[in-house]
Design a protein around this motif. Structure first.
Motif, PDB file in Angstrom:
ATOM      1  N   ARG A 125      32.946  36.051  28.635  1.00 38.09           N
ATOM      2  CA  ARG A 125      34.083  36.369  27.765  1.00 38.09           C
ATOM      3  C   ARG A 125      34.813  37.561  28.351  1.00 38.09           C
ATOM      4  N   LEU A 126      36.100  37.445  28.509  1.00 42.79           N
ATOM      5  CA  LEU A 126      36.922  38.535  29.025  1.00 42.79           C
ATOM      6  C   LEU A 126      37.604  39.257  27.869  1.00 42.79           C
ATOM      7  N   SER A 127      37.729  40.565  28.003  1.00 40.39           N
ATOM      8  CA  SER A 127      38.470  41.339  27.008  1.00 40.39           C
ATOM      9  C   SER A 127      39.965  41.089  27.203  1.00 40.39           C
ATOM     10  N   SER A 128      40.764  41.427  26.204  1.00 43.19           N
ATOM     11  CA  SER A 128      42.213  41.254  26.337  1.00 43.19           C
ATOM     12  C   SER A 128      42.751  42.113  27.485  1.00 43.19           C
ATOM     13  N   GLU A 129      42.128  43.271  27.700  1.00 40.48           N
ATOM     14  CA  GLU A 129      42.549  44.146  28.805  1.00 40.48           C
ATOM     15  C   GLU A 129      42.240  43.492  30.156  1.00 40.48           C
ATOM     16  N   GLU A 130      41.097  42.853  30.281  1.00 47.87           N
ATOM     17  CA  GLU A 130      40.737  42.164  31.530  1.00 47.87           C
ATOM     18  C   GLU A 130      41.655  40.971  31.774  1.00 47.87           C
ATOM     19  N   VAL A 131      41.959  40.229  30.714  1.00 46.16           N
ATOM     20  CA  VAL A 131      42.878  39.094  30.827  1.00 46.16           C
ATOM     21  C   VAL A 131      44.245  39.588  31.318  1.00 46.16           C
ATOM     22  N   GLU A 132      44.698  40.701  30.770  1.00 49.02           N
ATOM     23  CA  GLU A 132      45.994  41.272  31.166  1.00 49.02           C
ATOM     24  C   GLU A 132      45.968  41.726  32.622  1.00 49.02           C
ATOM     25  N   ARG A 133      44.885  42.382  33.046  1.00 48.61           N
ATOM     26  CA  ARG A 133      44.767  42.815  34.445  1.00 48.61           C
ATOM     27  C   ARG A 133      44.843  41.622  35.390  1.00 48.61           C
ATOM     28  N   LEU A 134      44.167  40.543  35.041  1.00 48.91           N
ATOM     29  CA  LEU A 134      44.191  39.334  35.867  1.00 48.91           C
ATOM     30  C   LEU A 134      45.587  38.706  35.882  1.00 48.91           C
ATOM     31  N   SER A 135      46.215  38.622  34.730  1.00 46.37           N
ATOM     32  CA  SER A 135      47.559  38.031  34.645  1.00 46.37           C
ATOM     33  C   SER A 135      48.555  38.844  35.458  1.00 46.37           C
ATOM     34  N   GLU A 136      48.466  40.152  35.363  1.00 39.49           N
ATOM     35  CA  GLU A 136      49.373  41.025  36.130  1.00 39.49           C
ATOM     36  C   GLU A 136      49.141  40.867  37.628  1.00 39.49           C
ATOM     37  N   SER A 137      47.880  40.786  38.037  1.00 36.83           N
ATOM     38  CA  SER A 137      47.563  40.614  39.455  1.00 36.83           C
ATOM     39  C   SER A 137      48.060  39.260  39.957  1.00 36.83           C
ATOM     40  N   ALA A 138      47.909  38.232  39.129  1.00 33.58           N
ATOM     41  CA  ALA A 138      48.388  36.897  39.498  1.00 33.58           C
ATOM     42  C   ALA A 138      49.902  36.900  39.660  1.00 33.58           C
ATOM     43  N   GLU A 139      50.581  37.546  38.725  1.00 34.22           N
ATOM     44  CA  GLU A 139      52.049  37.637  38.789  1.00 34.22           C
ATOM     45  C   GLU A 139      52.479  38.374  40.055  1.00 34.22           C
ATOM     46  N   ALA A 140      51.806  39.483  40.355  1.00 35.63           N
ATOM     47  CA  ALA A 140      52.147  40.294  41.529  1.00 35.63           C
ATOM     48  C   ALA A 140      51.890  39.545  42.837  1.00 35.63           C
ATOM     49  N   SER A 141      50.950  38.592  42.829  1.00 32.89           N
ATOM     50  CA  SER A 141      50.616  37.857  44.056  1.00 32.89           C
ATOM     51  C   SER A 141      51.781  36.995  44.528  1.00 32.89           C
ATOM     52  N   GLY A 142      52.586  36.534  43.599  1.00 30.70           N
ATOM     53  CA  GLY A 142      53.698  35.654  43.963  1.00 30.70           C
ATOM     54  C   GLY A 142      53.275  34.219  44.234  1.00 30.70           C
ATOM     55  N   VAL A 143      51.988  33.900  44.052  1.00 29.13           N
ATOM     56  CA  VAL A 143      51.521  32.529  44.260  1.00 29.13           C
ATOM     57  C   VAL A 143      51.836  31.723  43.006  1.00 29.13           C
ATOM     58  N   SER A 144      52.432  30.564  43.195  1.00 32.97           N
ATOM     59  CA  SER A 144      52.705  29.662  42.077  1.00 32.97           C
ATOM     60  C   SER A 144      52.481  28.238  42.566  1.00 32.97           C
ATOM     61  N   MET A 145      51.491  27.581  41.998  1.00 32.59           N
ATOM     62  CA  MET A 145      51.161  26.225  42.442  1.00 32.59           C
ATOM     63  C   MET A 145      51.261  25.258  41.274  1.00 32.59           C
ATOM     64  N   ASN A 146      51.976  24.172  41.487  1.00 33.78           N
ATOM     65  CA  ASN A 146      52.111  23.118  40.490  1.00 33.78           C
ATOM     66  C   ASN A 146      51.694  21.806  41.137  1.00 33.78           C
ATOM     67  N   GLU A 147      50.685  21.151  40.528  1.00 33.94           N
ATOM     68  CA  GLU A 147      50.189  19.892  41.079  1.00 33.94           C
ATOM     69  C   GLU A 147      49.793  20.021  42.541  1.00 33.94           C
ATOM     70  N   GLY A 148      49.391  21.244  42.941  1.00 32.01           N
ATOM     71  CA  GLY A 148      49.011  21.444  44.328  1.00 32.01           C
ATOM     72  C   GLY A 148      50.187  21.675  45.240  1.00 32.01           C
ATOM     73  N   PHE A 149      51.385  21.689  44.684  1.00 32.46           N
ATOM     74  CA  PHE A 149      52.567  21.926  45.505  1.00 32.46           C
ATOM     75  C   PHE A 149      53.141  23.283  45.158  1.00 32.46           C
ATOM     76  N   SER A 150      53.381  24.067  46.159  1.00 29.07           N
ATOM     77  CA  SER A 150      53.806  25.439  45.994  1.00 29.07           C
ATOM     78  C   SER A 150      55.209  25.533  45.429  1.00 29.07           C
ATOM     79  N   LEU A 151      55.387  26.450  44.504  1.00 28.37           N
ATOM     80  CA  LEU A 151      56.720  26.749  43.976  1.00 28.37           C
ATOM     81  C   LEU A 151      57.243  28.046  44.583  1.00 28.37           C
ATOM     82  N   ASN A 152      56.584  28.492  45.668  1.00 32.97           N
ATOM     83  CA  ASN A 152      56.936  29.776  46.275  1.00 32.97           C
ATOM     84  C   ASN A 152      58.276  29.727  46.987  1.00 32.97           C
ATOM     85  N   ASP A 153      58.638  28.576  47.512  1.00 26.41           N
ATOM     86  CA  ASP A 153      59.850  28.503  48.349  1.00 26.41           C
ATOM     87  C   ASP A 153      61.043  27.975  47.588  1.00 26.41           C
TER      88      ASP A 153
END
Length: 153
Positions: A125-153
């Motif tokens: 179980r993750l705390s709301s603070e841990e969930v937020e840290r992960l979400s922020e890190s994911a957002e900062a990564s710039g990686v976005s994958m849909n159906e295995g196809f990148s939305l980065n470009d």
């Protein structure tokens, strides 16, 4: 009658159903959400960081290869949180993040080790603070994958 559950793609690197209100609408309607590809085709396991990692054939190979470096800081954050929580793997942290969104993740597994690792996430179980840290890190990564196809470009 009616729809009891809906299967959608959702992971740390594909959060669009959270942004566009789909998950919230399902909750309001009493529809359970099942999240497929919660490990982003293995990207969130860290397996592609290893030397000599075998990438899938076809279009996903390039997308995953292109995403590995961008995802490193996110994977480090996942490892950090897993360690803080007592030794959980990146896969387990990724699955717990999905569960924290109120959805049921359905990861794939190619062997018994992966299946056991995935099942172990049930107790994390993750705390709301841990969930937020992960979400922020994911957002900062710039990686976005849909159906295995990148939305980065």
């Amino acid at each position: 009658g009616g729809c009891l559950c809906m299967q959608i793609q959702l992971s740390l690197v594909y959060r669009e159903p959270l942004r566009n209100g789909l998950v919230r609408a399902c909750e309001e309607l009493g529809v359970k959400v099942i999240a497929y590809s919660p490990l982003a085709h293995g990207l969130l396991t860290g397996r592609y960081e290893e030397d000599g990692a075998k990438f899938p054939d076809g279009p996903r190979e390039k997308i995953l290869r292109d995403s590995v470096d961008k995802a490193r800081p996110l994977l480090e954050k996942m490892r950090e949180i897993g360690k803080e929580k007592g030794g959980w793997t990146p896969s387990q942290v990724a699955l717990a993040w999905c569960t924290a969104q109120g959805v049921i993740p359905i990861p794939g597994a190619r062997n018994v080790r992966q299946a056991k690792d995935n099942l172990g996430a049930v107790d994390l179980r993750l705390s709301s603070e841990e969930v937020e840290r992960l979400s922020e890190s994911a957002e900062a990564s710039g990686v976005s994958m849909n159906e295995g196809f990148s939305l980065n470009d």
